[in-house]
Design a protein around this motif. Structure first.
Motif, PDB file in Angstrom:
ATOM      1  N   ARG A 183      29.274  41.917  36.790  1.00 55.61           N
ATOM      2  CA  ARG A 183      30.217  41.070  36.059  1.00 55.61           C
ATOM      3  C   ARG A 183      31.054  40.295  37.068  1.00 55.61           C
ATOM      4  NH1 ARG A 183      32.605  40.169  31.299  1.00 55.61           N
ATOM      5  NH2 ARG A 183      34.846  39.781  31.244  1.00 55.61           N
ATOM      6  N   THR A 184      31.178  38.998  36.830  1.00 50.36           N
ATOM      7  CA  THR A 184      31.926  38.118  37.728  1.00 50.36           C
ATOM      8  C   THR A 184      32.894  37.282  36.905  1.00 50.36           C
ATOM      9  OG1 THR A 184      30.010  38.008  39.201  1.00 50.36           O
ATOM     10  CG2 THR A 184      31.695  36.310  39.488  1.00 50.36           C
ATOM     11  N   VAL A 185      34.095  37.111  37.439  1.00 54.77           N
ATOM     12  CA  VAL A 185      35.123  36.311  36.776  1.00 54.77           C
ATOM     13  C   VAL A 185      35.639  35.285  37.784  1.00 54.77           C
ATOM     14  CG1 VAL A 185      37.359  36.356  35.592  1.00 54.77           C
ATOM     15  CG2 VAL A 185      35.778  38.287  35.346  1.00 54.77           C
ATOM     16  N   VAL A 186      35.735  34.021  37.346  1.00 56.19           N
ATOM     17  CA  VAL A 186      36.274  32.949  38.189  1.00 56.19           C
ATOM     18  C   VAL A 186      37.440  32.329  37.435  1.00 56.19           C
ATOM     19  CG1 VAL A 186      35.806  30.766  39.366  1.00 56.19           C
ATOM     20  CG2 VAL A 186      33.995  32.503  39.182  1.00 56.19           C
ATOM     21  N   ILE A 187      38.604  32.279  38.098  1.00 57.87           N
ATOM     22  CA  ILE A 187      39.821  31.748  37.492  1.00 57.87           C
ATOM     23  C   ILE A 187      40.411  30.709  38.427  1.00 57.87           C
ATOM     24  CG2 ILE A 187      42.118  32.307  36.604  1.00 57.87           C
ATOM     25  CD1 ILE A 187      41.040  35.247  36.364  1.00 57.87           C
ATOM     26  N   GLU A 188      40.747  29.558  37.877  1.00 58.47           N
ATOM     27  CA  GLU A 188      41.328  28.464  38.668  1.00 58.47           C
ATOM     28  C   GLU A 188      42.853  28.501  38.584  1.00 58.47           C
ATOM     29  OE1 GLU A 188      40.412  23.800  39.198  1.00 58.47           O
ATOM     30  OE2 GLU A 188      40.832  24.447  37.148  1.00 58.47           O
ATOM     31  N   VAL A 190      34.481  40.324  41.339  1.00 57.39           N
ATOM     32  CA  VAL A 190      33.182  40.919  41.049  1.00 57.39           C
ATOM     33  C   VAL A 190      33.409  42.401  40.766  1.00 57.39           C
ATOM     34  CG1 VAL A 190      30.904  41.456  41.979  1.00 57.39           C
ATOM     35  CG2 VAL A 190      31.981  39.253  42.497  1.00 57.39           C
ATOM     36  N   TYR A 191      32.897  42.842  39.645  1.00 51.51           N
ATOM     37  CA  TYR A 191      32.980  44.252  39.267  1.00 51.51           C
ATOM     38  C   TYR A 191      31.782  44.972  39.889  1.00 51.51           C
ATOM     39  CZ  TYR A 191      36.642  43.336  35.857  1.00 51.51           C
ATOM     40  OH  TYR A 191      37.827  42.995  35.252  1.00 51.51           O
ATOM     41  N   LYS A 192      32.024  45.729  40.940  1.00 52.82           N
ATOM     42  CA  LYS A 192      30.950  46.453  41.619  1.00 52.82           C
ATOM     43  C   LYS A 192      30.430  47.598  40.749  1.00 52.82           C
ATOM     44  CE  LYS A 192      30.977  44.192  45.514  1.00 52.82           C
ATOM     45  NZ  LYS A 192      29.800  43.513  46.005  1.00 52.82           N
ATOM     46  N   SER A 193      31.330  48.279  40.056  1.00 50.44           N
ATOM     47  CA  SER A 193      30.929  49.333  39.125  1.00 50.44           C
ATOM     48  C   SER A 193      32.072  49.580  38.152  1.00 50.44           C
ATOM     49  CB  SER A 193      30.551  50.627  39.855  1.00 50.44           C
ATOM     50  OG  SER A 193      31.647  51.123  40.585  1.00 50.44           O
ATOM     51  N   VAL A 194      31.705  50.014  36.950  1.00 46.44           N
ATOM     52  CA  VAL A 194      32.683  50.351  35.914  1.00 46.44           C
ATOM     53  C   VAL A 194      32.563  51.841  35.656  1.00 46.44           C
ATOM     54  CG1 VAL A 194      33.336  50.030  33.506  1.00 46.44           C
ATOM     55  CG2 VAL A 194      32.640  48.056  34.889  1.00 46.44           C
ATOM     56  N   ALA A 229      47.015  49.717  34.244  1.00 45.23           N
ATOM     57  CA  ALA A 229      46.176  50.129  33.117  1.00 45.23           C
ATOM     58  C   ALA A 229      44.723  50.306  33.554  1.00 45.23           C
ATOM     59  CB  ALA A 229      46.259  49.099  31.988  1.00 45.23           C
ATOM     60  N   LEU A 230      44.260  49.479  34.470  1.00 45.42           N
ATOM     61  CA  LEU A 230      42.889  49.598  34.981  1.00 45.42           C
ATOM     62  C   LEU A 230      42.724  50.863  35.805  1.00 45.42           C
ATOM     63  CD1 LEU A 230      40.037  48.489  35.462  1.00 45.42           C
ATOM     64  CD2 LEU A 230      40.994  47.179  37.384  1.00 45.42           C
ATOM     65  N   GLY A 231      43.700  51.152  36.654  1.00 46.86           N
ATOM     66  CA  GLY A 231      43.647  52.356  37.477  1.00 46.86           C
ATOM     67  C   GLY A 231      42.322  52.491  38.198  1.00 46.86           C
ATOM     68  N   ASP A 232      41.659  53.627  38.000  1.00 50.83           N
ATOM     69  CA  ASP A 232      40.375  53.882  38.650  1.00 50.83           C
ATOM     70  C   ASP A 232      39.201  53.584  37.719  1.00 50.83           C
ATOM     71  OD1 ASP A 232      40.601  55.928  36.819  1.00 50.83           O
ATOM     72  OD2 ASP A 232      40.306  57.548  38.257  1.00 50.83           O
ATOM     73  N   GLY A 233      39.418  52.708  36.746  1.00 52.14           N
ATOM     74  CA  GLY A 233      38.389  52.401  35.762  1.00 52.14           C
ATOM     75  C   GLY A 233      37.245  51.560  36.270  1.00 52.14           C
ATOM     76  N   ALA A 234      37.435  50.878  37.426  1.00 50.47           N
ATOM     77  CA  ALA A 234      36.375  50.029  37.968  1.00 50.47           C
ATOM     78  C   ALA A 234      36.599  49.824  39.461  1.00 50.47           C
ATOM     79  CB  ALA A 234      36.353  48.680  37.262  1.00 50.47           C
ATOM     80  N   ASP A 235      35.501  49.592  40.161  1.00 54.65           N
ATOM     81  CA  ASP A 235      35.567  49.156  41.558  1.00 54.65           C
ATOM     82  C   ASP A 235      35.315  47.659  41.544  1.00 54.65           C
ATOM     83  OD1 ASP A 235      35.886  51.768  42.507  1.00 54.65           O
ATOM     84  OD2 ASP A 235      33.722  52.086  42.589  1.00 54.65           O
ATOM     85  N   ARG A 236      36.281  46.893  42.074  1.00 53.33           N
ATOM     86  CA  ARG A 236      36.182  45.437  42.017  1.00 53.33           C
ATOM     87  C   ARG A 236      36.436  44.838  43.390  1.00 53.33           C
ATOM     88  NH1 ARG A 236      39.918  42.852  37.942  1.00 53.33           N
ATOM     89  NH2 ARG A 236      41.430  43.494  39.487  1.00 53.33           N
ATOM     90  N   ASP A 237      35.919  43.650  43.566  1.00 56.77           N
ATOM     91  CA  ASP A 237      36.189  42.830  44.747  1.00 56.77           C
ATOM     92  C   ASP A 237      36.879  41.579  44.230  1.00 56.77           C
ATOM     93  OD1 ASP A 237      36.161  41.077  46.892  1.00 56.77           O
ATOM     94  OD2 ASP A 237      34.021  41.185  47.234  1.00 56.77           O
ATOM     95  N   LEU A 238      38.176  41.441  44.504  1.00 54.79           N
ATOM     96  CA  LEU A 238      38.941  40.282  44.068  1.00 54.79           C
ATOM     97  C   LEU A 238      39.371  39.509  45.294  1.00 54.79           C
ATOM     98  CD1 LEU A 238      40.500  38.563  41.972  1.00 54.79           C
ATOM     99  CD2 LEU A 238      42.380  40.190  42.207  1.00 54.79           C
ATOM    100  N   ARG A 239      39.062  38.226  45.317  1.00 54.16           N
ATOM    101  CA  ARG A 239      39.468  37.386  46.446  1.00 54.16           C
ATOM    102  C   ARG A 239      40.015  36.058  45.944  1.00 54.16           C
ATOM    103  NH1 ARG A 239      34.242  37.414  49.782  1.00 54.16           N
ATOM    104  NH2 ARG A 239      34.286  39.551  49.073  1.00 54.16           N
ATOM    105  N   VAL A 240      40.878  35.457  46.737  1.00 59.85           N
ATOM    106  CA  VAL A 240      41.408  34.125  46.439  1.00 59.85           C
ATOM    107  C   VAL A 240      40.770  33.172  47.436  1.00 59.85           C
ATOM    108  CG1 VAL A 240      43.461  32.660  46.378  1.00 59.85           C
ATOM    109  CG2 VAL A 240      43.587  35.039  45.543  1.00 59.85           C
ATOM    110  N   VAL A 241      40.118  32.122  46.896  1.00 59.65           N
ATOM    111  CA  VAL A 241      39.406  31.169  47.721  1.00 59.65           C
ATOM    112  C   VAL A 241      39.998  29.789  47.466  1.00 59.65           C
ATOM    113  CG1 VAL A 241      37.152  30.151  48.213  1.00 59.65           C
ATOM    114  CG2 VAL A 241      37.312  32.558  47.579  1.00 59.65           C
ATOM    115  N   PRO A 242      40.412  29.068  48.520  1.00 56.74           N
ATOM    116  CA  PRO A 242      40.930  27.718  48.307  1.00 56.74           C
ATOM    117  C   PRO A 242      39.809  26.768  47.873  1.00 56.74           C
ATOM    118  CG  PRO A 242      40.873  28.231  50.646  1.00 56.74           C
ATOM    119  CD  PRO A 242      40.458  29.461  49.928  1.00 56.74           C
ATOM    120  N   GLY A 243      40.166  25.785  47.063  1.00 62.18           N
ATOM    121  CA  GLY A 243      39.187  24.783  46.619  1.00 62.18           C
ATOM    122  C   GLY A 243      38.738  23.910  47.771  1.00 62.18           C
ATOM    123  N   ALA A 244      37.603  23.311  47.581  1.00 62.68           N
ATOM    124  CA  ALA A 244      37.024  22.452  48.630  1.00 62.68           C
ATOM    125  C   ALA A 244      37.580  21.035  48.535  1.00 62.68           C
ATOM    126  CB  ALA A 244      35.515  22.415  48.493  1.00 62.68           C
TER     127      ALA A 244
END
Length: 95
Positions: A53-58, A8-12, A80-95
């Motif tokens: 903005r939200t991204v989901v990758i399997e 999730v992109y908290k801010s760009v 390359a992203l550096g300080d260009g955005a504040d994001r929350d990236l997590r890995v979640v196991p499938g159900a």
């Protein structure tokens, strides 16, 4: 068991840095076995949803998701992203 990156992109702060990241990250993620399932801004939000903005990758597994993140190709994208955005990236196991 499948695993998912949920980002999730908290801010760009710098769209050019986000674009540079995306150019490098997409190929790095696909080369590591990631499959983009969703990306963009929400069409609808409920409860306390945010218009972020939200991204989901399997991935095949949590280990594959971790390896993708830790790969040199993806680390280059993060530089390359550096300080260009504040994001929350997590890995979640499938159900």
């Amino acid at each position: 068991m499948s695993a998912y990156w949920i980002c999730v992109y908290k801010s760009v702060h710098d769209p050019a840095k986000v674009a540079a990241y995306a150019e490098l990250a997409g190929p790095a993620i696909r080369e590591a076995g990631g499959r983009f399932l969703a990306r963009g801004n929400p069409e609808m939000t409920y409860e306390q949803g945010e218009q972020t903005r939200t991204v989901v990758i399997e991935f095949e597994s949590v280990d594959a998701a971790r390896a993708a993140h830790d790969s040199e190709a993806y680390q280059e994208a993060l530089r390359a992203l550096g300080d260009g955005a504040d994001r929350d990236l997590r890995v979640v196991p499938g159900a």
